[in-house]
Design a protein around this motif. Structure first.
Motif, PDB file in Angstrom:
ATOM      1  N   LEU A 107    -107.855 -35.694  -5.823  1.00 34.79           N
ATOM      2  CA  LEU A 107    -106.473 -35.205  -5.780  1.00 34.79           C
ATOM      3  C   LEU A 107    -106.369 -34.085  -4.767  1.00 34.79           C
ATOM      4  N   ASN A 108    -105.598 -34.288  -3.726  1.00 31.87           N
ATOM      5  CA  ASN A 108    -105.422 -33.297  -2.673  1.00 31.87           C
ATOM      6  C   ASN A 108    -104.794 -32.020  -3.242  1.00 31.87           C
ATOM      7  N   GLY A 109    -105.478 -30.900  -3.068  1.00 32.17           N
ATOM      8  CA  GLY A 109    -104.967 -29.628  -3.557  1.00 32.17           C
ATOM      9  C   GLY A 109    -105.271 -29.364  -5.012  1.00 32.17           C
ATOM     10  N   GLY A 110    -105.876 -30.335  -5.697  1.00 31.29           N
ATOM     11  CA  GLY A 110    -106.220 -30.159  -7.097  1.00 31.29           C
ATOM     12  C   GLY A 110    -105.010 -29.860  -7.964  1.00 31.29           C
ATOM     13  N   MET A 111    -105.246 -29.092  -9.016  1.00 35.35           N
ATOM     14  CA  MET A 111    -104.167 -28.731  -9.941  1.00 35.35           C
ATOM     15  C   MET A 111    -103.112 -27.893  -9.234  1.00 35.35           C
ATOM     16  N   ASN A 112    -103.546 -27.064  -8.275  1.00 33.28           N
ATOM     17  CA  ASN A 112    -102.573 -26.269  -7.515  1.00 33.28           C
ATOM     18  C   ASN A 112    -101.597 -27.181  -6.773  1.00 33.28           C
ATOM     19  N   GLY A 113    -102.117 -28.221  -6.132  1.00 34.92           N
ATOM     20  CA  GLY A 113    -101.265 -29.173  -5.422  1.00 34.92           C
ATOM     21  C   GLY A 113    -100.379 -29.960  -6.370  1.00 34.92           C
ATOM     22  N   TRP A 114    -100.946 -30.300  -7.535  1.00 33.81           N
ATOM     23  CA  TRP A 114    -100.195 -31.033  -8.556  1.00 33.81           C
ATOM     24  C   TRP A 114     -98.992 -30.221  -9.024  1.00 33.81           C
ATOM     25  N   LEU A 115     -99.233 -28.941  -9.323  1.00 35.71           N
ATOM     26  CA  LEU A 115     -98.144 -28.072  -9.779  1.00 35.71           C
ATOM     27  C   LEU A 115     -97.110 -27.871  -8.685  1.00 35.71           C
ATOM     28  N   ALA A 116     -97.554 -27.707  -7.453  1.00 34.15           N
ATOM     29  CA  ALA A 116     -96.629 -27.522  -6.327  1.00 34.15           C
ATOM     30  C   ALA A 116     -95.752 -28.753  -6.129  1.00 34.15           C
ATOM     31  N   ALA A 117     -96.264 -29.929  -6.490  1.00 35.06           N
ATOM     32  CA  ALA A 117     -95.506 -31.180  -6.361  1.00 35.06           C
ATOM     33  C   ALA A 117     -94.710 -31.487  -7.634  1.00 35.06           C
ATOM     34  N   SER A 118     -94.669 -30.535  -8.565  1.00 37.29           N
ATOM     35  CA  SER A 118     -93.938 -30.692  -9.834  1.00 37.29           C
ATOM     36  C   SER A 118     -94.472 -31.843 -10.681  1.00 37.29           C
ATOM     37  N   GLY A 119     -95.794 -32.035 -10.648  1.00 36.33           N
ATOM     38  CA  GLY A 119     -96.405 -33.064 -11.489  1.00 36.33           C
ATOM     39  C   GLY A 119     -96.353 -32.659 -12.948  1.00 36.33           C
ATOM     40  N   PRO A 120     -96.298 -33.627 -13.859  1.00 31.84           N
ATOM     41  CA  PRO A 120     -96.246 -33.314 -15.293  1.00 31.84           C
ATOM     42  C   PRO A 120     -97.537 -32.644 -15.755  1.00 31.84           C
ATOM     43  N   VAL A 121     -97.388 -31.719 -16.704  1.00 33.06           N
ATOM     44  CA  VAL A 121     -98.524 -30.945 -17.212  1.00 33.06           C
ATOM     45  C   VAL A 121     -98.422 -30.848 -18.731  1.00 33.06           C
ATOM     46  N   GLU A 122     -99.579 -30.916 -19.380  1.00 32.34           N
ATOM     47  CA  GLU A 122     -99.664 -30.656 -20.817  1.00 32.34           C
ATOM     48  C   GLU A 122    -100.356 -29.309 -20.992  1.00 32.34           C
ATOM     49  N   ARG A 123     -99.896 -28.565 -21.986  1.00 33.83           N
ATOM     50  CA  ARG A 123    -100.492 -27.254 -22.260  1.00 33.83           C
ATOM     51  C   ARG A 123    -100.936 -27.178 -23.696  1.00 33.83           C
TER      52      ARG A 123
END
Length: 123
Positions: A107-123
């Motif tokens: 995954l390009n950028g890892g979790m940082n890239g995922w969050l920047a792309a507004s990817g869904p997240v579970e907490r």
């Protein structure tokens, strides 16, 4: 006469790992998730995974990485992710060295890239 590299479809300076591992953008992975065709492996540490993770991600921390714990599902894209994208490299190499011959996606950028792309997240 063909070189040994060309017999394997490689160019000079290119290894089998270079052709087996590719970097994919968050949008592509989001599409695979929606299609149900992605297996996401989080190689971060447990405390990072607990704080926030991609839905359905399977935790296999790099610090305890065991290729046998990586789920391989036929017909699915295998995607490694970490926080920034750096830890995915060693995880990908270890999996390939274990004999895995399928495609490995980082995954390009890892979790940082995922969050920047507004990817869904579970907490």
């Amino acid at each position: 006469m063909k070189s040994l590299l060309s017999l394997f479809g490689l160019k000079r300076g290119q290894s089998a790992l270079n052709t087996q591992v590719r970097t994919v953008d968050p949008a592509t992975v989001m599409g695979w998730l929606k299609e149900g065709t992605a297996t996401i492996v989080d190689v971060r540490e447990p405390h990072e995974h607990r704080a926030a993770h991609i839905p359905g991600a399977i935790l296999v921390p790099l610090s305890q990485f065991d290729p046998r714990r990586v789920p391989v599902e036929p017909g699915k894209h295998l995607v490694f992710h970490c926080q920034s994208g750096r830890r995915c490299g060693p995880a990908s190499a270890r999996l390939a060295e274990s004999g895995y011959t399928g495609e490995i996606n980082r995954l390009n950028g890892g979790m940082n890239g995922w969050l920047a792309a507004s990817g869904p997240v579970e907490r």
